[in-house]
Design a protein around this motif. Structure first.
Motif, short mmCIF file in Angstrom:
data_model
loop_
_atom_site.label_atom_id
_atom_site.label_comp_id
_atom_site.label_asym_id
_atom_site.label_seq_id
_atom_site.Cartn_x
_atom_site.Cartn_y
_atom_site.Cartn_z
N MET A 1 0.85 -1.20 0.00
CA MET A 1 0.00 0.00 0.00
C MET A 1 0.88 1.24 0.00
SD MET A 1 -2.99 1.09 2.72
CE MET A 1 -3.89 -0.44 2.44
N LYS A 2 0.62 2.17 -0.93
CA LYS A 2 1.44 3.37 -1.03
C LYS A 2 1.07 4.37 0.05
CE LYS A 2 2.52 2.94 -5.93
NZ LYS A 2 2.50 3.61 -7.27
N ARG A 3 2.03 5.31 0.28
CA ARG A 3 1.93 6.22 1.42
C ARG A 3 2.16 7.66 0.97
NH1 ARG A 3 6.93 2.78 3.08
NH2 ARG A 3 7.15 3.38 0.88
N VAL A 4 1.33 8.60 1.49
CA VAL A 4 1.47 10.01 1.14
C VAL A 4 1.44 10.85 2.41
CG1 VAL A 4 -1.03 10.28 0.76
CG2 VAL A 4 0.59 11.87 -0.32
N PHE A 5 2.24 11.91 2.41
CA PHE A 5 2.33 12.84 3.52
C PHE A 5 1.99 14.23 2.99
CE2 PHE A 5 4.95 16.01 5.81
CZ PHE A 5 4.47 15.85 7.09
N VAL A 6 1.05 14.94 3.65
CA VAL A 6 0.55 16.22 3.14
C VAL A 6 0.62 17.28 4.22
CG1 VAL A 6 -1.36 17.39 1.98
CG2 VAL A 6 -1.15 14.90 1.79
N THR A 7 1.42 18.34 4.00
CA THR A 7 1.39 19.47 4.93
C THR A 7 0.21 20.36 4.60
OG1 THR A 7 2.80 20.96 3.62
CG2 THR A 7 3.91 19.41 5.11
N GLY A 8 -0.29 21.05 5.63
CA GLY A 8 -1.51 21.83 5.43
C GLY A 8 -2.66 20.94 5.03
N GLY A 9 -2.66 19.70 5.55
CA GLY A 9 -3.60 18.68 5.09
C GLY A 9 -4.95 18.69 5.77
N ALA A 10 -5.19 19.63 6.68
CA ALA A 10 -6.44 19.60 7.44
C ALA A 10 -7.57 20.36 6.77
CB ALA A 10 -6.20 20.17 8.85
N SER A 11 -7.28 21.12 5.72
CA SER A 11 -8.34 21.90 5.08
C SER A 11 -7.92 22.28 3.67
CB SER A 11 -8.65 23.17 5.89
OG SER A 11 -7.51 24.01 5.96
N GLY A 12 -8.86 22.85 2.91
CA GLY A 12 -8.55 23.37 1.59
C GLY A 12 -8.00 22.33 0.64
N LEU A 13 -7.03 22.75 -0.15
CA LEU A 13 -6.43 21.85 -1.13
C LEU A 13 -5.75 20.67 -0.44
CD1 LEU A 13 -5.65 21.07 -4.00
CD2 LEU A 13 -3.68 22.63 -3.81
N GLY A 14 -5.12 20.90 0.70
CA GLY A 14 -4.47 19.81 1.40
C GLY A 14 -5.43 18.70 1.77
N ARG A 15 -6.59 19.07 2.27
CA ARG A 15 -7.60 18.06 2.60
C ARG A 15 -8.09 17.36 1.34
NH1 ARG A 15 -12.73 18.19 6.77
NH2 ARG A 15 -13.78 16.35 5.94
N ALA A 16 -8.33 18.14 0.27
CA ALA A 16 -8.79 17.53 -0.98
C ALA A 16 -7.77 16.54 -1.51
CB ALA A 16 -9.06 18.62 -2.01
N LEU A 17 -6.50 16.85 -1.39
CA LEU A 17 -5.46 15.92 -1.82
C LEU A 17 -5.46 14.66 -0.95
CD1 LEU A 17 -2.70 18.58 -2.44
CD2 LEU A 17 -3.49 16.94 -4.16
N ALA A 18 -5.58 14.86 0.36
CA ALA A 18 -5.63 13.69 1.26
C ALA A 18 -6.80 12.79 0.91
CB ALA A 18 -5.72 14.17 2.70
N GLU A 19 -7.95 13.39 0.64
CA GLU A 19 -9.14 12.60 0.30
C GLU A 19 -8.97 11.88 -1.04
OE1 GLU A 19 -12.44 15.35 2.69
OE2 GLU A 19 -12.04 15.70 0.56
N ARG A 20 -8.33 12.54 -1.99
CA ARG A 20 -8.15 11.90 -3.30
C ARG A 20 -7.22 10.69 -3.20
NH1 ARG A 20 -8.11 9.04 -6.60
NH2 ARG A 20 -8.13 9.25 -8.88
N TYR A 21 -6.14 10.85 -2.47
CA TYR A 21 -5.22 9.72 -2.32
C TYR A 21 -5.86 8.60 -1.50
CZ TYR A 21 -1.19 11.71 -4.67
OH TYR A 21 -0.35 12.20 -5.64
N ALA A 22 -6.61 8.98 -0.47
CA ALA A 22 -7.30 7.97 0.34
C ALA A 22 -8.28 7.18 -0.51
CB ALA A 22 -8.01 8.64 1.51
N ALA A 23 -8.97 7.87 -1.43
CA ALA A 23 -9.95 7.20 -2.29
C ALA A 23 -9.30 6.16 -3.18
CB ALA A 23 -10.68 8.23 -3.15
N ASP A 24 -8.01 6.32 -3.45
CA ASP A 24 -7.28 5.35 -4.27
C ASP A 24 -6.60 4.28 -3.42
OD1 ASP A 24 -6.64 4.85 -7.11
OD2 ASP A 24 -4.55 4.97 -6.42
N GLY A 25 -6.88 4.28 -2.12
CA GLY A 25 -6.36 3.22 -1.26
C GLY A 25 -5.01 3.49 -0.64
N TRP A 26 -4.53 4.73 -0.72
CA TRP A 26 -3.24 5.06 -0.13
C TRP A 26 -3.38 5.23 1.39
CZ3 TRP A 26 1.23 7.72 -2.80
CH2 TRP A 26 1.26 7.44 -4.17
N ARG A 27 -2.29 4.96 2.10
CA ARG A 27 -2.18 5.41 3.48
C ARG A 27 -1.88 6.90 3.45
NH1 ARG A 27 1.96 0.53 5.21
NH2 ARG A 27 0.37 -1.01 5.82
N VAL A 28 -2.56 7.67 4.31
CA VAL A 28 -2.46 9.12 4.27
C VAL A 28 -2.08 9.65 5.64
CG1 VAL A 28 -3.71 11.27 3.84
CG2 VAL A 28 -4.22 9.23 2.46
#
Length: 273
Positions: A1-28
Motif C-alpha cells: 500500500m502506497k503512502r502520502v504525507f501532506v502538509t496543510g492537510g487539514a483543510s482546503g487543497l491539502g484536505r482535498a489531496l488527502a481525500e483523493r489519495y485515500a480514495a485510491d487506497g493510499w495510506r495518508v
C-alpha cells in the motif's frame, strides 16, 4: 500500500489531496498546525475507510518536519509522495507591506517547502526513490499587482522545484509543481495586508466559479501518476501565461500597469466595486 504525507492537510487543497489519495487506497498522513481541523479531517478520512494519521506540524520548525518524517518511517516504513502544500497569503503595495510580513510569508511559503524537501530527501534517497509535490501558484508566473511578497515566494517555489527535478533525477526522485489560479479555499484565514479591502477583493476572487479544490487535487493525482512536472489546472491561467510568454516584456508590462490602475481605482472606497 502506497503512502502520502501532506502538509496543510487539514483543510482546503491539502484536505482535498488527502481525500483523493485515500480514495485510491493510499495510506495518508496529514500534517497541520490546526489540531482541531486535523482531528476532524482525520476522523472523516478514517470514516471513509482510509488508513490515516494526523501529526501536528508547523512548517516553520524543521524539528516538526523531522518528527513527522520519523513518524511515517516508523509507522509505515517510509513514504512515497510528500506534498508540500502549507501556505499563507498576503497583499499590499511594495512600499506598504512591512519587512516583518515579508519574513512571515517567506518563512512559510518558501522556507516551509525548502524544509520539507530537505528533511524528506535523505529518506527518499535511502528508499531508492520518491516524489515531491510542491504547491506554488500561477502568481509565481504572472506578476499579480499588489501581491509582490506572495508572488515572489511562489516564483521561488517554482524555481526550487525546477532545480530539484534536475538535481534529484539520478536518485529516482520525481518532482511536480502545482500552479493553480484562484479557487475556493480558506486562504484568507491567515491573510495579511496593510489594506483591509484587499482581503475582501481576494475572497471575491477565491469565490469565483471555476475548478474546485477537489478538481485541482484530481489534476495533481493524475500528474504524479504520470510523472508530470507542471500542473496548471486553470485554463485562464494557462492562457495568461502563454500571452505573457508571447508578448514583448514592455507590452506585457504596459498591459499590467493599465490593469493595476483600473484595479486601484475600482477598489478604492467609493470606487466602482
Amino acid at each position: 500500500m502506497k503512502r502520502v504525507f501532506v502538509t496543510g492537510g487539514a483543510s482546503g487543497l491539502g484536505r482535498a489531496l488527502a481525500e483523493r489519495y485515500a480514495a485510491d487506497g493510499w495510506r495518508v498522513c496529514i500534517a497541520d498546525v490546526h489540531d482541531a481541523r486535523g482531528a476532524e479531517t482525520l476522523a472523516a478520512l478514517r470514516n471513509s475507510g482510509a488508513e490515516a494519521e494526523f501529526v501536528h506540524c508547523d512548517v516553520t520548525r524543521e524539528e516538526d518536519l523531522i518528527a513527522a518524517r520519523d513518524f511515517v518511517e516508523a509507522r509505515w516504513g517510509g513514504v512515497d509522495v510528500v506534498i508540500n502544500n502549507a501556505g499563507v497569503a498576503g497583499a499590499g503595495a511594495i512600499d506598504a507591506v512591512t519587512i516583518d510580513d515579508w519574513k512571515w510569508i517567506i518563512d512559510i511559503n518558501l522556507l516551509g517547502v525548502v524544509r520539507g524537501c530537505r528533511v524528506f530527501t535523505p529518506l527518499f534517497k535511502r528508499q531508492g526513490g520518491g516524489h515531491f509535490v510542491n504547491v506554488a501558484s500561477m502568481a509565481g508566473f504572472m506578476d499579480v499587482p499588489m501581491m509582490s511578497s506572495y508572488n515572489a515566494t511562489k516564483a521561488a517555489v517554482i524555481s526550487l522545484s525546477e532545480t530539484m527535478q534536475v538535481e534529484l533525477a539520478e536518485w529516482k526522485i520525481g518532482v511536480t509543481v502545482v500552479c493553480p489560479s484562484f479557487f475556493k479555499t480558506n486562504l484568507t484565514d491567515s491573510f495579511r495586508s496593510p489594506e483591509p479591502r484587499l482581503r475582501d477583493i481576494t475572497q471575491r476572487l477565491l469565490d469565483r466559479p471555476g475548478p474546485s479544490a477537489a478538481d485541482v487535487a484530481e489534476d495533481v493525482f493524475r500528474a504524479v501518476h504520470k510523472g508530470g512536472f507542471y500542473v496548471l489546472p486553470h485554463a485562464e491561467g494557462r492562457r495568461a501565461l502563454l500571452t505573457k510568454r508571447l508578448l514583448p516584456r514592455a507590452l506585457w508590462a504596459r498591459m499590467l500597469a493599465k490593469q493595476t490602475r483600473a484595479f486601484t481605482r475600482d477598489n478604492r472606497p467609493g470606487g466602482g466595486g
